[in-house]
Design an enzyme around this catalytic site. Structure first.
Site, short mmCIF file in Angstrom:
data_model
loop_
_atom_site.label_atom_id
_atom_site.label_comp_id
_atom_site.label_asym_id
_atom_site.label_seq_id
_atom_site.Cartn_x
_atom_site.Cartn_y
_atom_site.Cartn_z
N ASP A 1 -5.15 8.04 8.82
CA ASP A 1 -5.44 7.45 10.16
C ASP A 1 -5.14 8.41 11.24
OD1 ASP A 1 -5.39 4.88 9.10
OD2 ASP A 1 -3.15 4.56 9.19
N ARG B 1 -4.52 10.09 3.60
CA ARG B 1 -3.55 10.71 3.98
C ARG B 1 -2.23 10.85 2.84
NH1 ARG B 1 0.05 13.75 7.57
NH2 ARG B 1 2.13 13.35 6.68
N ASP C 1 4.14 0.08 12.10
CA ASP C 1 2.98 -0.42 11.31
C ASP C 1 2.90 -2.04 11.83
OD1 ASP C 1 2.47 1.75 10.15
OD2 ASP C 1 2.92 1.16 8.11
N LYS D 1 0.91 -1.20 0.03
CA LYS D 1 -0.11 -0.20 -0.04
C LYS D 1 0.79 1.31 0.05
CE LYS D 1 -1.91 1.53 3.91
NZ LYS D 1 -1.63 2.94 4.27
N ASN D 2 1.87 1.16 1.03
CA ASN D 2 2.56 2.62 0.95
C ASN D 2 3.46 2.84 -0.07
OD1 ASN D 2 1.26 2.99 3.41
ND2 ASN D 2 3.03 2.35 4.54
C1 UD1 Z 1 4.36 6.43 6.23
C2 UD1 Z 1 3.49 5.48 6.06
C3 UD1 Z 1 3.00 4.63 7.47
C4 UD1 Z 1 4.20 4.16 8.35
C5 UD1 Z 1 5.11 5.84 8.39
C6 UD1 Z 1 6.56 5.35 9.24
C7 UD1 Z 1 2.40 5.68 3.80
C8 UD1 Z 1 1.05 6.18 3.37
N1 UD1 Z 1 2.29 5.65 5.20
O1 UD1 Z 1 3.67 7.51 7.05
O2 UD1 Z 1 2.20 3.40 7.28
O3 UD1 Z 1 3.69 4.11 9.76
O4 UD1 Z 1 5.26 5.90 7.09
O5 UD1 Z 1 6.82 4.36 8.69
O6 UD1 Z 1 3.36 5.49 3.60
N2 UD1 Z 1 6.81 14.09 10.71
C9 UD1 Z 1 6.99 15.63 11.06
N3 UD1 Z 1 7.10 16.35 9.96
C10 UD1 Z 1 7.06 15.95 8.76
C11 UD1 Z 1 6.80 14.67 8.22
C12 UD1 Z 1 6.79 13.53 9.56
O7 UD1 Z 1 6.79 15.84 12.28
O8 UD1 Z 1 6.94 16.88 7.84
C13 UD1 Z 1 6.46 12.91 11.69
C14 UD1 Z 1 5.24 12.59 11.89
O9 UD1 Z 1 4.41 13.50 12.44
C15 UD1 Z 1 5.37 11.17 12.43
C16 UD1 Z 1 6.83 10.81 12.05
O10 UD1 Z 1 7.61 12.13 11.60
O11 UD1 Z 1 5.54 11.41 13.75
C17 UD1 Z 1 6.95 10.04 10.79
O12 UD1 Z 1 6.39 10.40 9.99
P1 UD1 Z 1 6.49 9.87 8.35
O13 UD1 Z 1 7.75 8.98 8.22
O14 UD1 Z 1 6.65 11.08 7.58
O15 UD1 Z 1 5.18 8.86 8.09
P2 UD1 Z 1 4.36 8.98 6.91
O16 UD1 Z 1 5.13 9.36 5.67
O17 UD1 Z 1 3.10 9.77 7.27
#
Ligand code: UD1
Length: 410
Positions: free
Chosen positions: A101, A77, A290, A5-6
């Site tokens: 989520d 998202r 996850d 999915k991701n």
């Molecule tokens: C993706 C995955 C999700 C997985 C996560 C971590 C998808 C659609 N989802 O989510 O299933 O759990 O990676 O492996 O691919 N953060 C910030 N600022 C930013 C970006 C992120 O503070 O600009 C923080 C987020 O709030 C979170 C952490 O960094 O606490 C990790 O986020 P991130 O790695 O970006 O996850 P996603 O891409 O949202």
């Protein structure tokens, strides 16, 4: 094993960068793919999904829209994945602030800071982010504050349309990020460092649409592995890539499971009762957040006590209260969860709070006495194709039903 999915959602978004038809294979039959397809259609693409064969054809027109509306973005998202590609292709994007989520605040500061350094002006109003680079994007040297998966993907894709070289440090190394970079390279983007924490991208090159096979889903693979480990069962997972989940596999072995690679994937055999195992969630190659609900569910019925630490999404422990309803002995303190295993859980109505939590609650229901009703299983549809049917195929007594919630919770 169907594609991740991701990964697939980001590959679909990346197709926007080049007119013509991109073909994706090994596409999973999940709700998020349908929502992303709809989003691409609204941007002007023709999307044909052949779910029986797992093939997706995306035909991108010469003229694209640049606005991703709230009604779709709030349901997914990962819609933020169109930000980088739209900036690369059009130098402009309007994206509703994403939903998805309910597992934490999920900031965008790292995405936006990188885009601003590339020359974009980002403003927000009325629930929308507006990003525009009237003079075009330029390559940057940028070290991400945190190896965010989403921010790495936004900046890599934006860099494809930037003048000159972009060098990104402290990038996410998740296999799904590597899959995106591999597809970009095949499209004609000179990119180095794939799978490492430093990526360089040469922007402004001619691109061509490609055919790409989506990397297998390591979280779905892990879910079946945990199901075997928790139930004392045996599962053969064809198409799995065990090297993409080395740490979860090592952790399951520590819990007493027996895992072997097979010519086509892997085989997992669970112990009579697992031993409790600690885990600390971290960016890849650390233990994936996850699979955090799954390991807590396993520890809930294990011999002994374990500590699970969540470092990525603060609200992910919301599911622990639901597990406690099944009789689990779980205590949360900040980003730590202490679990003391009990021999049996006891069936009860519980609520799935997000995709992974809902899946883990179903696994817990398999080892609970009596009937467990997991509510809000629409979350599971976002990332697992026919979850109940697949479990039934493994011998589990699982049924998907439509109920009046009042009848279940009394
Ligand atoms: C993706 C995955 C999700 C997985 C996560 C971590 C998808 C659609 N989802 O989510 O299933 O759990 O990676 O492996 O691919 N953060 C910030 N600022 C930013 C970006 C992120 O503070 O600009 C923080 C987020 O709030 C979170 C952490 O960094 O606490 C990790 O986020 P991130 O790695 O970006 O996850 P996603 O891409 O949202």
């Amino acid at each position: 094993m169907p594609g991740a999915k991701n990964s697939v959602l980001k590959l679909m978004a990346a197709a926007l960068m080049v007119p013509g038809t991109t073909i994706l294979r090994n596409v999973p039959d999940i709700a998020d793919v349908a929502i992303m397809s709809e989003l691409l259609r609204r941007l002007g693409c023709e999307v044909v999904l052949d779910l029986a064969d797992g093939v997706l054809l995306i035909t991108v027109p010469g003229q694209l829209e640049h606005r991703a509306d709230y009604d779709l973005v709030r349901r997914l998202r990962a819609s933020i994945a169109v930000l980088g590609p739209l900036m690369a292709r059009l130098g402009e994007a309007d994206i509703a602030v994403p939903g998805g989520d309910a597992i934490g605040s999920r900031g965008l500061d790292i995405h936006l800071r990188g885009l601003e350094l590339m020359g974009a002006v980002v403003t927000s109003a009325g629930g929308y982010l507006h990003a525009a680079a009237p003079a075009g994007l330029r390559g940057i040297d940028y070290e991400l504050d945190f190896p965010s998966v989403g921010a790495t993907e936004t900046l890599v894709t934006a860099a494809v349309g930037a003048r000159g070289l972009t060098r990104l440090e402290n990038c996410a190394r998740e296999p799904e990020v590597a899959d995106l970079c591999t597809m970009l390279a095949a499209m004609g983007v000179p990119i180095t460092g794939i799978g490492t924490d430093t990526l360089t991208i040469e922007g402004d090159h001619a691109l061509a649409p490609v055919e790409h096979v989506v990397v297998p889903d390591r979280i779905v693979t892990g879910t079946w592995a945990f199901a075997a480990a928790m139930t004392g069962g045996e599962v053969i997972i064809d198409g799995a890539r065990p090297e993409l989940l080395s740490l979860p596999c090592a952790t399951l072995c520590e819990a007493g499971a027996h895992i072997e690679t097979t010519p086509t994937g892997m085989r997992v055999r669970g112990p009579a009762r697992p031993r409790a195992v600690d885990a600390v969630t971290l960016p890849f190659p650390g233990f994936p957040t996850d699979l955090q609900p799954h390991i807590i569910a396993l520890d809930a019925i294990a011999e002994g006590s374990a500590l699970v630490t969540e470092n990525l999404f603060e609200a992910r422990f919301r599911f622990v209260a639901e597990l406690a309803r099944l009789g689990a002995n779980v205590k949360v303190d900040g980003h730590h969860c202490l679990i003391t295993g009990v021999p049996r859980l006891s069936g009860a109505p519980v609520e799935g709070t997000d995709i992974r939590a809902a899946a883990a609650l179903v696994l817990a229901g398999l080892v609970a006495d009596g009937v467990t009703h997991v509510l809000h299983v629409h979350h599971i549809d976002r990332g697992y194709a026919d979850f109940a049917g697949a479990l039934r195929g493994l011998g589990a007594d699982v049924e998907r039903v439509t109920v009046d919630i009042a009848d279940v919770v009394g």
